[in-house]
Design a protein around this motif. Sequence first.
Motif, short mmCIF file in Angstrom:
data_model
loop_
_atom_site.label_atom_id
_atom_site.label_comp_id
_atom_site.label_asym_id
_atom_site.label_seq_id
_atom_site.Cartn_x
_atom_site.Cartn_y
_atom_site.Cartn_z
N ALA A 24 0.90 -1.40 -0.02
CA ALA A 24 -0.03 -0.14 0.00
C ALA A 24 0.82 1.14 -0.05
N ARG A 25 0.44 2.20 -0.63
CA ARG A 25 1.40 3.55 -0.80
C ARG A 25 0.44 4.62 -0.71
N ASP A 26 0.42 5.38 0.46
CA ASP A 26 -0.21 6.39 0.74
C ASP A 26 0.48 7.78 -0.02
N GLY A 27 -0.31 8.92 -0.19
CA GLY A 27 -0.02 10.14 -0.42
C GLY A 27 0.36 10.22 -1.83
N LYS A 46 -5.85 12.88 -4.61
CA LYS A 46 -4.97 12.34 -3.97
C LYS A 46 -5.43 10.99 -3.19
N GLY A 47 -4.61 9.99 -2.77
CA GLY A 47 -5.25 8.92 -2.17
C GLY A 47 -3.84 7.98 -1.93
N THR A 48 -4.52 6.64 -1.87
CA THR A 48 -3.69 5.38 -1.45
C THR A 48 -3.81 4.29 -2.90
N TYR A 50 -3.17 0.48 -3.52
CA TYR A 50 -3.14 -0.57 -3.09
C TYR A 50 -2.57 -1.79 -4.39
N SER A 61 -8.69 9.90 -1.07
CA SER A 61 -8.75 10.40 0.34
C SER A 61 -10.19 11.02 0.48
N THR A 182 6.22 3.38 1.05
CA THR A 182 5.53 2.38 0.73
C THR A 182 5.48 1.09 1.70
N LYS A 183 4.23 0.57 2.27
CA LYS A 183 4.30 -0.54 3.15
C LYS A 183 3.97 -1.88 2.39
#
Length: 208
Positions: A24-27, A46-48, A50, A61, A182-183
């Motif tokens: 998952a990657r925010d921003g 903007k958002g995330t 997956y 967002s 990135t997570k």
Amino acid sequence: MAENPQLFGNGMPVPFYGEMFVLARDGVEFHVDKIPSAPSGHVKTKGTIYLSNIRMVFVASKPVGNFFAFDMPLLFVHGEKFNQPIFHCNNISGFVEPVVPENQNRALYSTHTFKILFKEGGCGTFVPLFLNLVASVRRYNQFEAQSAAAANVAPRVDPLQAAQTPVDDMMRLAYVDPNDPTKIFLQQPAPESQLRRRNYHGPADNAY
């Protein structure tokens, strides 16, 4: 593609059977065209993002008109390109084909142009994983098409067949860029429920 896929309350996409989320990657900033529910048909928000072994899903967002998420099957993505402009942020651009219901005419659906802009932090983790996963999905699909041809059977272009793509080693060996927020999901995120999806056009059902 599929506009506004099913999401859990926390924004995570409701998974398909056999789906494994990779990261998952925010921003990120996301651009996509030919969206009927959006003002002027173009979304820039903007958002995330997956990324899974089947698809890439952008979750906004804040909604833009009636638009709140966009689902891109990896098998239907093409022309993807990593861009590193001198005066602007790094980004990925490309095209994605629509997921057309069986009883509808393909001519009624448009190919979309998309762009993912990395304005907050680096992208040294996200970009290689995304490009490697798309390439792996294509290799698997090519193998399936060759097998179908050898058996004299019409090849199936099913976005969910990408679930057979092995991703475990890819995730374990992924380069982790310290500047990239990135997570990576070394374990699958705990879902809010046991809902799972069987296809792109049907409702989710309970896995148990």
